[in-house]
Write an enzyme that holds these catalytic residues in place. Sequence first.
Site, PDB file in Angstrom:
ATOM      1  N   ASN A 180       0.807  -1.224   0.000  1.00 15.42           N
ATOM      2  CA  ASN A 180       0.000   0.000   0.000  1.00 15.42           C
ATOM      3  C   ASN A 180       0.841   1.276   0.000  1.00 15.42           C
ATOM      4  O   ASN A 180       0.293   2.385  -0.001  1.00 15.42           O
ATOM      5  CB  ASN A 180      -0.968   0.018   1.186  1.00 15.42           C
ATOM      6  CG  ASN A 180      -0.267   0.064   2.533  1.00 15.42           C
ATOM      7  OD1 ASN A 180       0.961  -0.096   2.624  1.00 15.42           O
ATOM      8  ND2 ASN A 180      -1.038   0.273   3.590  1.00 15.42           N
ATOM      9  N   LYS A 181       2.176   1.124  -0.018  1.00 13.67           N
ATOM     10  CA  LYS A 181       3.054   2.291   0.015  1.00 13.67           C
ATOM     11  C   LYS A 181       3.213   2.909  -1.388  1.00 13.67           C
ATOM     12  O   LYS A 181       2.739   2.368  -2.378  1.00 13.67           O
ATOM     13  CB  LYS A 181       4.431   1.900   0.567  1.00 13.67           C
ATOM     14  CG  LYS A 181       4.419   1.411   2.020  1.00 13.67           C
ATOM     15  CD  LYS A 181       3.994   2.495   2.988  1.00 13.67           C
ATOM     16  CE  LYS A 181       4.399   2.197   4.426  1.00 13.67           C
ATOM     17  NZ  LYS A 181       3.884   0.935   4.950  1.00 13.67           N
ATOM     18  N   GLN A 182       3.926   4.041  -1.426  1.00 16.30           N
ATOM     19  CA  GLN A 182       4.109   4.732  -2.698  1.00 16.30           C
ATOM     20  C   GLN A 182       4.763   3.816  -3.729  1.00 16.30           C
ATOM     21  O   GLN A 182       4.344   3.781  -4.882  1.00 16.30           O
ATOM     22  CB  GLN A 182       4.947   5.998  -2.487  1.00 16.30           C
ATOM     23  CG  GLN A 182       4.232   7.104  -1.728  1.00 16.30           C
ATOM     24  CD  GLN A 182       4.360   6.968  -0.218  1.00 16.30           C
ATOM     25  OE1 GLN A 182       4.716   5.906   0.309  1.00 16.30           O
ATOM     26  NE2 GLN A 182       4.064   8.042   0.496  1.00 16.30           N
TER      27      GLN A 182
END
Length: 376
Positions: A180-182
Amino acid sequence: MEVPLARPDITEKEIAAVVEVLRTPYLSLGPKLEEFERRLAAYVGVKHGVATNSGTSALHLIIKALGISEGDEVITTPFSFIASANCILFERARPVFVDIDPRTLNIDPGRIEAAITPKTKAILAVDVFGQPADWDRLEGIARRHSLLLIEDSAEALGAEYKGRKAGSFGEAAVFGFYPNKQITTGEGGMILTDNDGLARLCRSLRNQGRGVARHEGQGWHQHERLGYNYRLSELNCALGLAQLERLEEILEKRERVAQMYNDRLRDIDGVESPYISPDVRMSWFVYVVRLSEEYSPEDRDRMLQGLKARGIGCSNYFPPIHLQPVYRELGYREGDFPVTERVAARTIALPFHNNLTEREVDYVVRSLKELLSGLR
């Protein structure tokens, strides 16, 4: 309509990069690891990157390598993912929480000095939701009191504070690469630092306490210290490199989605959009709104249930760390950090990822508005 809370952005480029590694003899401790570390350190503007199998592992190694241990205190925020405080407990030190700024949701520098004791060894600040903390003030406090300063930037790759990249503050910093991170490596993290000795020690600690030998052979069974298996595989690093090449594209996509939400939520009474400090470039990790004070924590919970019933992914980012069961055992109670508790009781993380469409955002915002009207 089903709208997930998060979703990675994987293209054929990433798939090809991972497959390419499978055609080589290197699946761990190979050239992709070194390249990923080098390129991310260069992006941030520091000398060293040390890749690990998670952001949690990276933060743990920093704390251990800095010599933080039993009897020490580390000042940190109660409004974060729990790992930022857990890593302090891993080394039998004590997290000392300080309440947050009600707008930025980062640790409030104005409250830190009152929490400093003779046992205080470090300040661990988090760039919450991708917004950098007030690093000028934090660095000043750390200097005045001769404290170590650690940046948990797991949620803020690409963010900037007064033109300086997140991940470049303090003795060392961390990024996280969960899906879910960049950018994602599947699972993974990275230590960033200018400290040669710290980087060298963390490389040893992540590899079972070995020296700097890269491949199996002479020295492979020589362990200089107690260490861990916190390595990041070549497959993960290849995925990370392909994602890193797309970072500016990804940041622009996330900014576009955030702006869609901002535009549509601006005129909805009772919902506060995220505040962004004028000193920062936000790197959107999640999009978290807050219900106004007229709504109760129970109202927020009903909103979460209502959104999920409509197929909309959502969550309560973040429950206060100090009220988690393991931290209550340390003596923390309701009322200890009123700003954190008031904010956390009314937050709603809305669906957020690179490729969220206008139609999906419209559906989320329309549902939010309809469910709010049912509470009045």
